[in-house]
Design an enzyme around this catalytic site. Sequence first.
Site, PDB file in Angstrom:
ATOM      1  N   SER A 149     -51.124 -36.482  22.122  1.00 52.32           N
ATOM      2  CA  SER A 149     -50.018 -36.741  21.206  1.00 52.32           C
ATOM      3  C   SER A 149     -49.897 -35.612  20.180  1.00 52.32           C
ATOM      4  CB  SER A 149     -50.217 -38.109  20.541  1.00 52.32           C
ATOM      5  OG  SER A 149     -49.098 -38.487  19.785  1.00 52.32           O
ATOM      6  N   ASP A 316     -42.594 -42.625  28.608  1.00 51.97           N
ATOM      7  CA  ASP A 316     -42.820 -42.148  27.241  1.00 51.97           C
ATOM      8  C   ASP A 316     -41.485 -41.684  26.645  1.00 51.97           C
ATOM      9  OD1 ASP A 316     -43.614 -40.954  24.862  1.00 51.97           O
ATOM     10  OD2 ASP A 316     -45.310 -39.883  25.754  1.00 51.97           O
ATOM     11  N   HIS A 349     -45.939 -44.066  25.552  1.00 52.50           N
ATOM     12  CA  HIS A 349     -46.698 -42.997  24.911  1.00 52.50           C
ATOM     13  C   HIS A 349     -48.172 -43.358  24.736  1.00 52.50           C
ATOM     14  CE1 HIS A 349     -47.325 -39.412  22.544  1.00 52.50           C
ATOM     15  NE2 HIS A 349     -47.798 -40.120  21.536  1.00 52.50           N
TER      16      HIS A 349
END
Length: 370
Positions: A149, A316, A349
């Site tokens: 991330s 995502d 995500h």
Amino acid sequence: MTEFIPVGTRYVDLPSPFAMKRGGELRNAHVAYETWGELNAARDNAILIVTGLSPDAHAAANAANPEAGWWEPMLGPGKPIDSNRWYVICVNSLGSCKGSTGPATIDPATGDTYRLAFPELAVEDGAHAAAHVVRALGVERLACVIGNSMGGMTALALLHLHPGIARAHINISGATRALPFSIAIRSLQREAIRLDPEWNHGNYTDAHYPESGMRMARKLGVVTYRSALEWDGRFGRVRLESDRPEEEPFGLEFQVESYLEGHARRFVRRYDPNCYLYLSRSMDWFDLGEYAGGDVMAALARIRVEKALAIGVHTDILFPLQQQEEIATGLRAGGADAEFLPLESPQGHDAFLVDIDRFGPAVRGFLDRL
């Protein structure tokens, strides 16, 4: 203003002064880290993990702290990131409230908490701080840097700003720069905090704390961390068993609302609001392309690693799959043996945190080939 530091966390002092990318400097600053495994005699088996916005350095249980960490299924003896083979370092991001110097830390110059007097924070500042930790631990060249991330951004900055610091790279749900949708979501999260009267321009206390703003910010985040497919499969339109109280005619009615509320309440007092604001904005500012006249692909091609793996998931919406494909393509243009791996996980995500059945074999296979 409270820092939340896991048991057993260790620290590396940064050079003082430590210059910040966007101006200003830190004095007597430090970075929190934890380790697993042993550094071998050749000092060539080290892996660095750089994290997303909210995690601390405690990625998994270790000798100093047997409590399960945020990436427990992935890291440890015999696990995909095998501490029997690798010496693993996980750093807490500069600017966080989980041990590293940030807005919730005492400013040595004044004796008061930094709050908004903390210098403007860039992803690159976290990259430089992580590089200093690596070298302070006696590692000149990492076997691999793994970024998740926001950590995927930090890892790319690290590799660009410190050429040769790693032989390989795994980028998980990361990006070279934020897309408009991600910027918009984070902007709304920051606005929710700033418009809470208790935020008080960053001068809140435990008694007067922007809880409503933090709850809304966290709920917005959680909604984007998962996918619509998962929300539907997990909750559907199931209602709560109890009727809505008459005094709350627009209160919680569906199970998904209750889940978000519970998740938010568990988070709000465990993360400092000012640290959240600083780290969130640092992601929006980051653009690897600025190091090549705005050309992201050219900037990626200047990074020198031998092997790379960019992993993403189809569901995502925060760091869409095309961003990981871009990373692999750009690194390949620079001469890396770079692979792009799109996964079919329904969990959005956050899949790298929970869908270990898909992510574990991918990470293990790549590391086994080093």
